[in-house]
Design an enzyme around this catalytic site. Structure first.
Site, mmCIF file in Angstrom:
data_model
loop_
_atom_site.group_PDB
_atom_site.id
_atom_site.type_symbol
_atom_site.label_atom_id
_atom_site.label_comp_id
_atom_site.label_asym_id
_atom_site.label_seq_id
_atom_site.Cartn_x
_atom_site.Cartn_y
_atom_site.Cartn_z
ATOM 1 N N HIS A 253 0.837 -1.196 0.000
ATOM 2 C CA HIS A 253 0.000 0.000 0.000
ATOM 3 C C HIS A 253 0.877 1.254 0.000
ATOM 4 O O HIS A 253 2.072 1.195 0.259
ATOM 5 C CB HIS A 253 -0.906 0.040 1.235
ATOM 6 C CG HIS A 253 -1.762 -1.172 1.387
ATOM 7 N ND1 HIS A 253 -2.417 -1.482 2.552
ATOM 8 C CD2 HIS A 253 -2.083 -2.166 0.516
ATOM 9 C CE1 HIS A 253 -3.098 -2.597 2.407
ATOM 10 N NE2 HIS A 253 -2.907 -3.032 1.183
ATOM 11 N N HIS B 280 -9.351 -13.249 7.623
ATOM 12 C CA HIS B 280 -8.813 -12.634 6.404
ATOM 13 C C HIS B 280 -9.226 -13.471 5.210
ATOM 14 O O HIS B 280 -9.223 -14.698 5.268
ATOM 15 C CB HIS B 280 -7.288 -12.541 6.483
ATOM 16 C CG HIS B 280 -6.669 -11.774 5.358
ATOM 17 N ND1 HIS B 280 -6.392 -12.342 4.131
ATOM 18 C CD2 HIS B 280 -6.287 -10.476 5.262
ATOM 19 C CE1 HIS B 280 -5.859 -11.437 3.336
ATOM 20 N NE2 HIS B 280 -5.784 -10.296 3.991
ATOM 21 N N LYS C 123 1.554 -12.123 9.855
ATOM 22 C CA LYS C 123 1.242 -11.357 8.648
ATOM 23 C C LYS C 123 1.796 -9.930 8.713
ATOM 24 O O LYS C 123 1.995 -9.288 7.684
ATOM 25 C CB LYS C 123 -0.272 -11.340 8.442
ATOM 26 C CG LYS C 123 -0.724 -10.953 7.058
ATOM 27 C CD LYS C 123 -2.205 -11.213 6.889
ATOM 28 C CE LYS C 123 -2.663 -10.758 5.514
ATOM 29 N NZ LYS C 123 -2.621 -9.290 5.362
ATOM 30 N N HIS D 234 1.477 -14.079 -2.787
ATOM 31 C CA HIS D 234 0.123 -13.855 -3.285
ATOM 32 C C HIS D 234 -0.037 -14.306 -4.730
ATOM 33 O O HIS D 234 -0.844 -13.731 -5.475
ATOM 34 C CB HIS D 234 -0.230 -12.370 -3.171
ATOM 35 C CG HIS D 234 -0.317 -11.877 -1.763
ATOM 36 N ND1 HIS D 234 -0.479 -10.551 -1.458
ATOM 37 C CD2 HIS D 234 -0.263 -12.526 -0.578
ATOM 38 C CE1 HIS D 234 -0.525 -10.396 -0.143
ATOM 39 N NE2 HIS D 234 -0.392 -11.596 0.408
#
Length: 426
Positions: free
Chosen positions: A104, A170, A180, A196
């Site tokens: 992010h 999650h 995490k 991912h």
């Protein structure tokens, strides 16, 4: 029947037919009478291992890890509690707070002051992790299922490494918090892309509430365990984002205790799928963009029938967002099914593709309608999504189209409540 949805900062009311509606909320627990005392107790009486103060020596450097601004972590309570434990042992100039941004964007100074409070910002150095900045990263090795691991250099080089976070289900890692925070929280982009990738996220065990046997969480856990966490502190929150319980100590036993508590609060069984599911992304700060709102869609997808309708209310004041490749990838194929097939066929991943993969899978199996305050109909159309200005009317129309006996499930808190079909999950 009027139902209040978590939406932005103010909420949103909708009307649903009480004869057709099931409303699912987390099992509500009142906030701890003294939230600071609960945190102190977790630091003094860990689930496993010695108290925090016994793990730190004078002269050591300390890195404290906290969630970024898209997460409702009570940083203003947790970080001062940790610093109080360190007081008199280490110098403040030897302490750094790292914001676990993952991939992010970093938080602005104004946001950091809102997240941590002026006193913390003025007293301790705070650094936004940047997964794309080689200067921040250091090579750690290969762990788990051959994951190449680069982590934040300030974290890796600190003598004492403390994670702080909160635990909730999650949508592909099983539960948040705990390991995490280290990866993907402080990992390099390349590391996150492997964690991912399409194969891991496409595994049916990569879903809500499953940690062991989940290929994503198995690797996340392996990385954190191998690279070292001195002390871990997690909290479980109620729907008001207040602390219900706190857990501290050795990383994995602590996280196991916290996930057990979160599971009891958040996961709710249902007898059969619904024709329509109304969901949210839990209001601000979690519904700041469409990227995050995929979690609300995923919660609803657990119990919507194939071909049914999901209506997702998320304010999206930060748009798609514009940073990253999420928007570009969404618009790169003519349909959700084509997008999902393309990602699955290629196997490798690109930034933000994991969210797209899950979203495409959802949209390939049902209709998804959004209600946002900051995205236009045309913008949503590029993501193969519809928009409604009137959720109540859209739900009524979808129920009528589904025929007699059609049923709607409402998740006012979005992924704070994870419904599942009885027998589908322990």
């Amino acid at each position: 029947m009027k139902v209040r949805l978590a939406y932005g900062r103010s909420g949103l009311d909708i009307d649903v037919d009480p004869g057709a509606a099931t409303v699912l909320l987390p099992v509500h627990h009142e906030a701890a009478a003294d939230q600071t005392a609960v945190l102190r107790s977790a630091l003094h009486n860990p689930v496993a291992g010695p108290p925090l103060r016994e793990r730190v020596r004078p002269g050591q450097t300390v890195a404290i890890l906290a969630c970024d601004g898209t997460r409702p972590q009570p940083r203003h309570l947790m970080i001062p509690a940790v610093l109080d434990e360190l007081d008199g042992i280490v110098r403040w100039e030897d302490v750094v707070i790292l914001v676990a941004t993952g991939t992010h964007r970093g938080n602005s100074e104004a946001e950091l002051r809102q997240m941590f409070g002026d006193e913390i910002v003025d007293r301790v150095r705070i650094v936004n992790h940047d997964a794309r900045d080689p200067g921040q990263l250091t090579w750690m090795g290969r762990y788990g299922d051959d994951v190449p691991v680069w982590l934040n250099r300030a974290w890796a080089e600190a003598d004492v490494r403390i994670t702080t976070g909160f635990v909730e289900p999650h949508f592909f890692a099983g539960f948040s918090g705990g390991p995490k925070l280290v990866a993907p929280g402080l990992a390099a982009l390349e590391t996150v892309l492997v964690l991912h990738d399409a194969a891991r996220i496409g595994d049916p065990r990569a879903t809500w509430g499953i940690t062991y046997g989940n290929p994503v969480h198995d690797d996340v856990r392996a990385i954190a365990e191998a690279t070292g966490v001195t002390f871990a502190l997690d909290v479980v929150l109620n729907r008001d984002k207040d602390i219900v319980a706190a857990f501290g100590g050795d990383l994995l036993p602590m996280h196991a205790a916290a996930t057990a508590a979160a599971k009891r609060m958040a996961m709710r069984p249902v007898e059969a799928p619904f024709d329509v599911v109304v969901t949210t992304n839990s209001g601000f700060p979690l519904d700041q963009n469409l990227y995050q709102a995929v979690k609300g869609m995923s919660a609803a997808h657990q119990v919507v029938r194939p071909g049914g309708t999901i209506v997702c209310a998320a304010e999206c004041r930060d748009g798609f967002p514009d940073h990253g490749s999420y928007r570009e990838v969404l618009a790169s194929a003519p349909s959700p099914q084509a997008l999902f097939d393309d990602i699955s066929a290629r196997g490798e991943t690109v930034p933000d593709q994991w969210q797209v993969q899950i979203q495409a899978r959802i949209q390939s199996s049902c209709r998804v309608v959004m209600h946002t305050g900051f995205l236009s109909d045309a913008e949503l159309a590029t993501a193969h999504l519809e928009q409604t200005g009137d959720i109540s009317a859209t739900v009524a129309e979808a129920l009528a189209a589904a025929g007699p006996g059609a049923r709607v499930c409402v998740l006012p808190e979005g992924p704070q409540t994870i419904p599942y079909l009885k027998g589908a999950r322990a």
